[in-house]
Write an enzyme that holds these catalytic residues in place. Sequence first.
Site, PDB file in Angstrom:
ATOM      1  N   MET A  29       0.835  -1.205   0.000  1.00 17.93           N
ATOM      2  CA  MET A  29       0.000   0.000   0.000  1.00 17.93           C
ATOM      3  C   MET A  29       0.872   1.259   0.000  1.00 17.93           C
ATOM      4  SD  MET A  29      -3.418  -0.889   2.118  1.00 17.93           S
ATOM      5  CE  MET A  29      -2.795  -0.581   3.748  1.00 17.93           C
ATOM      6  N   GLY A  35      10.973  -2.388   5.544  1.00 17.28           N
ATOM      7  CA  GLY A  35      10.228  -3.654   5.484  1.00 17.28           C
ATOM      8  C   GLY A  35       9.821  -3.959   4.044  1.00 17.28           C
ATOM      9  N   HIS A  36       9.254  -2.974   3.373  1.00 17.12           N
ATOM     10  CA  HIS A  36       8.883  -3.161   1.967  1.00 17.12           C
ATOM     11  C   HIS A  36      10.130  -3.455   1.122  1.00 17.12           C
ATOM     12  CE1 HIS A  36       5.552  -0.333   3.289  1.00 17.12           C
ATOM     13  NE2 HIS A  36       4.853  -1.337   2.785  1.00 17.12           N
ATOM     14  N   GLN A  60     -10.528  -2.614   2.356  1.00 18.19           N
ATOM     15  CA  GLN A  60     -10.008  -3.288   3.557  1.00 18.19           C
ATOM     16  C   GLN A  60      -9.944  -2.377   4.773  1.00 18.19           C
ATOM     17  OE1 GLN A  60      -6.228  -4.250   1.499  1.00 18.19           O
ATOM     18  NE2 GLN A  60      -5.204  -3.673   3.382  1.00 18.19           N
ATOM     19  N   GLY A 147       5.282 -10.073   4.209  1.00 22.01           N
ATOM     20  CA  GLY A 147       6.034  -9.903   5.444  1.00 22.01           C
ATOM     21  C   GLY A 147       5.379 -10.625   6.611  1.00 22.01           C
ATOM     22  N   SER A 185       6.518   0.092  10.062  1.00 22.48           N
ATOM     23  CA  SER A 185       5.150   0.120   9.545  1.00 22.48           C
ATOM     24  C   SER A 185       4.879   1.500   8.971  1.00 22.48           C
ATOM     25  CB  SER A 185       4.165  -0.166  10.689  1.00 22.48           C
ATOM     26  OG  SER A 185       2.865   0.236  10.315  1.00 22.48           O
ATOM     27  N   ARG A 187       2.329   2.986   9.254  1.00 24.22           N
ATOM     28  CA  ARG A 187       1.498   3.686  10.234  1.00 24.22           C
ATOM     29  C   ARG A 187       2.318   4.308  11.375  1.00 24.22           C
ATOM     30  NH1 ARG A 187      -2.638  -0.490   8.740  1.00 24.22           N
ATOM     31  NH2 ARG A 187      -4.427   0.729   8.053  1.00 24.22           N
TER      32      ARG A 187
HETATM   33  P1  AMP Z   1       1.610  -2.793   3.491  1.00 30.24           P
HETATM   34  O1  AMP Z   1       2.116  -1.762   2.513  1.00 30.24           O
HETATM   35  O2  AMP Z   1       1.638  -2.331   4.897  1.00 30.24           O
HETATM   36  O3  AMP Z   1       0.291  -3.391   3.054  1.00 30.24           O
HETATM   37  O4  AMP Z   1       2.660  -3.972   3.435  1.00 30.24           O
HETATM   38  C1  AMP Z   1       3.028  -4.593   2.223  1.00 30.24           C
HETATM   39  C2  AMP Z   1       3.847  -5.816   2.523  1.00 30.24           C
HETATM   40  O5  AMP Z   1       4.990  -5.443   3.282  1.00 30.24           O
HETATM   41  C3  AMP Z   1       3.083  -6.857   3.363  1.00 30.24           C
HETATM   42  O6  AMP Z   1       3.429  -8.167   2.921  1.00 30.24           O
HETATM   43  C4  AMP Z   1       3.604  -6.603   4.750  1.00 30.24           C
HETATM   44  O7  AMP Z   1       3.531  -7.724   5.599  1.00 30.24           O
HETATM   45  C5  AMP Z   1       5.053  -6.243   4.442  1.00 30.24           C
HETATM   46  N1  AMP Z   1       5.627  -5.498   5.565  1.00 30.24           N
HETATM   47  C6  AMP Z   1       5.109  -4.409   6.190  1.00 30.24           C
HETATM   48  N2  AMP Z   1       5.904  -4.049   7.216  1.00 30.24           N
HETATM   49  C7  AMP Z   1       6.934  -4.934   7.236  1.00 30.24           C
HETATM   50  C8  AMP Z   1       8.081  -5.099   8.068  1.00 30.24           C
HETATM   51  N3  AMP Z   1       8.341  -4.291   9.083  1.00 30.24           N
HETATM   52  N4  AMP Z   1       8.927  -6.121   7.793  1.00 30.24           N
HETATM   53  C9  AMP Z   1       8.688  -6.969   6.765  1.00 30.24           C
HETATM   54  N5  AMP Z   1       7.621  -6.867   5.939  1.00 30.24           N
HETATM   55  C10 AMP Z   1       6.757  -5.864   6.179  1.00 30.24           C
END
Ligand code: AMP
Length: 283
Positions: A29, A35-36, A60, A147, A185, A187
Amino acid sequence: MEVVSTKAKLKAVLEDIRWDKSVGFVPTMGAFHDGHLSLFRAAQKRGDVVVASLYVNPTQFGLGEDYGRYPRNLERDRTLAEEQGVDVLFVPGDKEIYPKGTPHTWVRVDGLEDKLCGKYRPGHFRAVATVVAKLFHIIAPDRAYFGEKDYQQILVIERMVRDLDFPVKVVRCPTARDADGVAMSSRNVYLSGKERAAAPVLHRALSHGKSLAQNGETSSTKIGKSMERVLSEEPMCKPQYVGVYDGDNLDELNGKLRGKVLLAVAAHFGKSRLVDSIALRVG
Ligand code: AMP
């Protein structure tokens, strides 16, 4: 890096690439953090052509959640993705994903979507499963990278892939953390200075639970209570749930730890809700 916003263009781009290469897909997103980026790197390491999607999926988010204020910064994300070697960035608009408005067809993963976060975010996981199913159809990846930070989400997607025979391999990637243990995150930007300073308590509580388990404590109740105690030492932290769960089906464990175990927590810091977890194997 190609940036595309329509399914038709994406299909054309991928047709040229895929005949001799595997496609690795990372759904996101946006508001990228390490993390990404670690997911992009994992896909690259396997030799995949890396396709990332950037879509803040409205279905969602529940009423009163943060859809409107979710951080969005396409230019920054585009630069970061390019620097990390993403090959194709898919940035669709709502009309591209939901041309007829809110879908009438949903993917529901019984037994997983109502537990942990699902209890507090009704409809969230069916919306995640549905948009990921759509993205799998659009992109047809060989591998998809998720993740462990969002552990319940991975279980939901893995189960959907198995139950519906999606020809994709789901790859789990470890949680990337800041130096003080806070799980990265998008967030986290909502947190005030004081809230951010309090946030490491989540990882402290989980690590405490993990070390108890590794040092031979087998009572899930004792471990759960100890994690609660750690959280209660931080007045800014308002836990929603904290506990010890079966790592496959997310049932709360009420007895001896065995096999795959998940220590998980969700808590509010002011208006922001953070989740974290640690998976371990016992015995
Ligand atoms: P999001 O943009 O928050 O929907 O996350 C996209 C992807 O990145 C999802 O597979 C998450 O689980 C992963 N993700 C988000 N935060 C982390 C993190 N701190 N470490 C590893 N993967 C992450």
